[in-house]
Design an enzyme around this catalytic site. Structure first.
Site, PDB file in Angstrom:
ATOM      1  N   GLU A  60       0.856  -1.205   0.000  1.00  0.00           N
ATOM      2  CA  GLU A  60       0.000   0.000   0.000  1.00  0.00           C
ATOM      3  C   GLU A  60       0.884   1.245   0.000  1.00  0.00           C
ATOM      4  OE1 GLU A  60      -3.066   0.380   3.170  1.00  0.00           O
ATOM      5  OE2 GLU A  60      -2.838   2.542   2.883  1.00  0.00           O
ATOM      6  N   HIS A 117       1.770   4.917  -1.891  1.00  0.00           N
ATOM      7  CA  HIS A 117       1.002   5.869  -2.687  1.00  0.00           C
ATOM      8  C   HIS A 117       1.851   6.812  -3.521  1.00  0.00           C
ATOM      9  CE1 HIS A 117      -2.385   4.266  -0.644  1.00  0.00           C
ATOM     10  NE2 HIS A 117      -1.935   4.640   0.526  1.00  0.00           N
ATOM     11  N   PHE A 174      -6.941  20.246   8.621  1.00  0.00           N
ATOM     12  CA  PHE A 174      -6.718  19.875  10.020  1.00  0.00           C
ATOM     13  C   PHE A 174      -5.383  19.159  10.239  1.00  0.00           C
ATOM     14  CE2 PHE A 174      -9.460  16.807   7.840  1.00  0.00           C
ATOM     15  CZ  PHE A 174      -8.701  15.661   7.940  1.00  0.00           C
ATOM     16  N   HIS A 232      -9.253   0.979  -0.130  1.00  0.00           N
ATOM     17  CA  HIS A 232      -8.478   1.943   0.663  1.00  0.00           C
ATOM     18  C   HIS A 232      -9.404   2.970   1.312  1.00  0.00           C
ATOM     19  CE1 HIS A 232      -5.756   5.301   1.529  1.00  0.00           C
ATOM     20  NE2 HIS A 232      -4.837   4.363   1.664  1.00  0.00           N
ATOM     21  N   ASP A 287       2.310   2.172   3.750  1.00  0.00           N
ATOM     22  CA  ASP A 287       1.424   3.335   3.601  1.00  0.00           C
ATOM     23  C   ASP A 287       2.277   4.589   3.381  1.00  0.00           C
ATOM     24  OD1 ASP A 287      -0.864   4.797   3.277  1.00  0.00           O
ATOM     25  OD2 ASP A 287      -1.686   4.437   5.269  1.00  0.00           O
TER      26      ASP A 287
HETATM   27 ZN    ZN Z   1      -2.893   4.445   2.378  1.00  0.00          ZN
END
Ligand code: ZN
Length: 324
Positions: A8, A10, A24, A164, A287
Site C-alpha cells: 500500500e 502511494h 486539520f 483503501h 502506507d
Molecule cells: Zn494508504
C-alpha cells in the site's frame, strides 16, 4: 530483513495537490508529503534502506473516487494509469508495480479500464479509494447493484481489489463534530472502510464471485476483532435487515480478504489478526509516504513472530498471490 514487498504505497499526479486540501493536518507533516508522493528516486533510496524490494504503487486518496463528473473521472483514470505505467513504474519495472485506479462513476467504464490497465499496462490489481462520489454529498458503495459489471471484470481478470480508506461523506460526520482531527486517518478512515467491507460481505458479492479477493490495510481496519461480535448480534436482527449473504462475515474475511500491515506498529494486533484469519492472508505494507518506511521496518523486522510467519508476510504471500 531484506526482500520485503510493500503493498500500500502511494503516489500523486503532479497535476494534483491532495494533501494540502486537508486543513486539520499539521503543516510540518504535510511539508514534504507532495514531494515524497511524486519523487521516484527518493522512494527507491528509501526502499533500499528499509530492505523493501518491491513497492506496489497506488494513486493517493480520494483520487478518481472524488471526481463528480463521469466523463472527467473516466479521462482522469485513464491518464493516471498511463502515467503510473509509463512514467513511474518504468523507472524500475522490477521494483515498482502498480494498482490501477478506476472510474466507478461509470461501472462499465471502470470494468473496461480495469481490463485495459491489467492486460495492457501491467497493473497487478485495482485500488479503490472507498465510496465513489456521485455528487457533493452522495456516493456509490462497491456493493451496490450497478457496480456488478466492475466485479465481473475483476473476477475474470483474477486480480485483487484494494479497498483503501477515505473520509466519510460530509453529512455523515456528525459523530466527529468538534474533533475534526478524528475524521481522517486517525479514526474516520477505519470506521468508514470497515463498514464498506462489511457491506461487501453482507451483499452476497462473494457468493456470486467466490474467488474475488479484497485487500484491506491497517490490519483489516479492526475487522478481525469487531466482526465476531457483529456476526453474533446479526443472528438477532430481522431477516432482510442485513443483506442476502449465504455465509458468515468471518468466513468471508478468512476466504475473500487479505489484510496488510500498513500504518500499524503493534505486534499484539498482528498476532491477533494472524490468529483469526491465518498468516497466509497477511501482507506487509507501509502506507508511504504517510508512514515512514524506516519506522515500520524497524517494528516489523524486530517483532516477535516466528521467522516463517515473518517471511510469509514480508514477501512469500505476495509472491504467491501476484506470481512475482
Ligand atoms: Zn494508504
Amino acid at each position: 530483513m531484506r526482500g520485503k514487498i510493500a503493498i500500500e504505497e502511494h503516489w500523486e499526479s503532479p497535476e494534483v495537490d491532495t494533501p494540502s486540501t486537508f486543513g486539520f493536518i499539521d503543516p510540518n507533516y504535510l511539508a514534504h508529503l507532495n514531494q515524497r508522493l511524486q519523487e521516484v528516486d527518493r522512494r527507491l533510496e528509501e526502499m533500499d534502506v528499509a530492505g523493501i524490494d518491491i513497492s506496489v504503487l497506488s494513486l493517493t486518496q480520494p483520487g478518481v473516487q472524488g471526481i463528480q463528473d463521469k466523463r472527467a473521472a473516466v479521462d482522469f483514470a485513464r491518464r493516471m494509469n498511463d502515467y503510473a505505467a509509463e512514467t513511474l513504474a518504468m523507472r524500475d519495472p522490477k521494483r515498482l508495480k502498480t494498482f490501477a485506479c478506476v472510474p466507478l462513476q461509470d461501472p462499465e467504464q471502470a470494468a473496461h479500464e480495469a481490463r485495459r490497465a491489467c492486460t495492457e499496462l501491467g497493473c497487478i490489481g485495482v485500488l479503490v479509494n472507498g465510496f465513489t462520489n456521485t455528487g457533493d454529498d452522495s456516493g456509490t458503495y462497491l456493493d451496490e447493484p450497478q457496480v456488478l459489471p466492475f466485479w465481473q471484470a475483476i473476477s475474470e481478470l483474477d486480480v485483487p481489489v484494494y479497498l483503501h480508506p477515505r473520509m466519510p461523506l460530509v453529512s455523515q460526520r456528525k459523530a466527529y463534530a468538534g474533533y475534526p482531527g478524528l475524521v481522517g486517518s486517525a479514526w474516520g478512515f477505519g470506521h468508514e472502510t470497515a463498514t464498506h467491507a462489511l457491506r461487501l460481505m453482507l451483499s452476497g458479492l462473494f457468493d456470486r464471485f467466490p474467488k474475488v479477493n479484497v485487500m484491506l490495510g491497517h490490519l483489516g481496519e479492526g475487522l478481525a476483532l469487531s466482526l465476531p461480535r457483529a456476526e453474533h448480534r446479526l443472528r438477532h436482527q430481522m431477516p432482510g435487515s442485513h443483506g442476502t449473504h449465504l455465509r458468515t462475515p468471518m468466513e468471508y474475511l478468512c476466504d475473500n480478504f487479505y489484510v496488510t500491515t500498513s500504518g500499524t506498529f503493534r505486534t499484539q494486533g498482528l498476532l491477533h489478526t494472524i490468529s483469526e484469519i491465518g498468516v497466509d492472508r497477511v501482507l506487509f505494507a507501509v502506507d508511504y509516504p504517510y508512514e515512514s518506511m524506516s519506522e515500520i521496518t524497524q517494528w516489523f523486522d524486530e517483532c516477535a513472530i516466528s521467522p516463517n510467519d515473518k517471511r510469509a508476510i514480508a514477501s512469500g504471500n505476495a509472491r504467491r498471490l501476484f506470481g512475482f
